[in-house]
Design an enzyme around this catalytic site. Structure first.
Site, PDB file in Angstrom:
ATOM      1  N   CYS A 153      10.085  14.463  54.236  1.00 52.52           N
ATOM      2  CA  CYS A 153      11.098  15.277  54.904  1.00 52.52           C
ATOM      3  C   CYS A 153      12.393  15.434  54.115  1.00 52.52           C
ATOM      4  O   CYS A 153      13.161  16.355  54.381  1.00 52.52           O
ATOM      5  CB  CYS A 153      11.422  14.683  56.272  1.00 52.52           C
ATOM      6  SG  CYS A 153      10.033  14.700  57.435  1.00 52.52           S
ATOM      7  N   TYR A 154      12.657  14.548  53.160  1.00 49.29           N
ATOM      8  CA  TYR A 154      13.924  14.621  52.426  1.00 49.29           C
ATOM      9  C   TYR A 154      13.815  15.406  51.126  1.00 49.29           C
ATOM     10  O   TYR A 154      14.792  15.504  50.370  1.00 49.29           O
ATOM     11  CB  TYR A 154      14.443  13.208  52.121  1.00 49.29           C
ATOM     12  CG  TYR A 154      13.532  12.368  51.244  1.00 49.29           C
ATOM     13  CD1 TYR A 154      13.561  12.493  49.858  1.00 49.29           C
ATOM     14  CD2 TYR A 154      12.659  11.445  51.804  1.00 49.29           C
ATOM     15  CE1 TYR A 154      12.732  11.718  49.049  1.00 49.29           C
ATOM     16  CE2 TYR A 154      11.831  10.672  51.002  1.00 49.29           C
ATOM     17  CZ  TYR A 154      11.868  10.811  49.635  1.00 49.29           C
ATOM     18  OH  TYR A 154      11.052  10.052  48.837  1.00 49.29           O
TER      19      TYR A 154
END
Length: 387
Positions: A153-154
């Site tokens: 997600c990052y």
């Protein structure tokens, strides 16, 4: 030499599902009564109303990838079958989004693109989506291509950091950054709480940005990049992980993730904000990856933010779900589109396996909604009063 995020564009697959629909579908595929109650509870607490998917199988009993079997359960496609759909759908979505990005930002011609940075963790293909968007858009063959894979997600932040570094080193660089995830292809029906949570949260989507050191065009908002920073939450590796199984990719997602992030976020932010001579009170706008409602609640509480500070993050979560790496770019795009002031210091945050926390300090410049954009009747009254 400063780097600028000149434009952010977003795109989703065509199939949209309401939270109620997916909740009832999931309950139908699970037989154990306790697990059904857990599905009901978890889906109702996500803060999500709609999500998008590259697959239309969930609308029908006889799908192409996902099919309801004679006993009422869902079949479990192999990782290879899921990845084959990823290769096809990701190619189509990447090309569509790249065309949209260039059309919405006409100050950059396709011939000026020097680098493509592509991030994804939900599938693999070679030649990949970044190759096909180059071919189908007619970009130069000497464009440098980079894929940031399997970071979770990052990943938008490593991608944007790489783009900014290219531009800071070369004034002529124009970088197309794209984050694309098809999380729904890894749906796995299980009575395990972490599996139910993953199914309830994750969705499909893509976002792209154009980054360069070129002076931005007047009249449209943009971000000036001040810096990025990475951090690891101590003793948290086992609480969030993403690995490859025989029947799709497996998500490990502990219920302690929101608390772990919340208890460490002030210290983590102190690193990047202090580096730029800032404190949390100096931040005008927050672009927080909406990994889930509980994570946003923790961030809001631990940083002492007002109820409106994370409104854009909650809005993206409500309308799109957690799309992994593109999600925080949806938030940044939303802040640009609703900008009413000429300047705002922006702190962007995303989380992923590890637990890894990526942060960025950006300066939003320019307003999308001019202060003069008021009701004509109100303007006429004000002018009359002056006269």
């Amino acid at each position: 030499m400063a780097a600028y995020i000149h434009h952010i564009a977003t795109e989703t697959p065509e199939f949209i599902y309401s939270n109620e629909f997916t909740r009832e579908r999931m309950k139908g595929w699970i037989s154990e009564p306790r697990a059904k109650r857990m599905v009901e509870m978890i889906y109702d607490r996500t803060g999500i109303e709609t999500r998008y998917s590259a697959s239309d199988d969930f609308m029908k009993e006889e799908g192409g990838l996902f099919r309801t079997q004679e006993d009422g359960t869902l079949n479990s496609p192999s990782t290879g079958e899921r990845n084959a759909l990823y290769a096809k759908a990701a190619r189509e979505l990447a090309v569509k989004l790249a065309r949209k990005t260039l059309a919405e930002c006409p100050q950059f011609a396709k011939e000026e693109i020097t680098h493509v940075v592509f991030a994804s963790c939900t599938g693999f293909a070679n030649p990949g989506p970044e190759y096909h968007l180059m071919r189908e858009l007619g970009l130069r063959e000497d464009v440098e291509r980079y894929t940031i894979g399997f970071m979770g997600c990052y990943a938008a932040f490593p991608a944007l950091r790489m783009a900014a570094q290219f531009c800071e080193a070369n004034a002529e660089a124009v970088v197309l950054v794209m984050c694309l995830e098809l999380c729904s292809l890894h749906l796995q029906v299980s009575e395990k709480p972490e599996s139910i949570v993953a199914n309830a949260l994750f969705a499909d989507g893509a976002a792209a940005a154009l980054v360069s050191a070129r002076a931005p065009v007047a009249g449209r908002p943009f971000y000036r990049v001040h810096g990025f920073r990475s951090a690891l939450v101590p003793s948290s590796e086992a609480h969030m992980a993403w690995d490859i199984g025989d029947h799709g990719f497996n998500m490990v997602l502990s219920a302690y993730v929101p608390e772990l992030i919340g208890s460490n976020i002030r210290e983590i932010l102190g690193g990047i904000l202090g580096k730029h001579g800032l404190a949390a009170g100096d931040i005008d706008e927050w672009a927080v990856h909406p990994g889930g409602r509980a994570i946003l609640d923790q961030i809001e509480e631990q940083l002492g933010l007002g109820a409106e500070a994370l409104e854009m993050s909650r809005s993206v979560l409500r309308d799109y779900g957690n799309m992994s790496s593109p999600t925080v770019m949806f938030v940044l795009k939303g802040l640009l589109e609703e900008a009413e002031t000429e300047r705002a210091m922006t702190c962007a945050i995303a989380f992923g396996p590890g637990l890894t926390v990526e942060t960025a300090v950006l300066e939003r410049c320019g307003a999308a909604i001019p202060p003069a954009a008021v009701e004509p009747a109100v303007m006429a009254q004000a002018q009359a009063a002056v006269v």
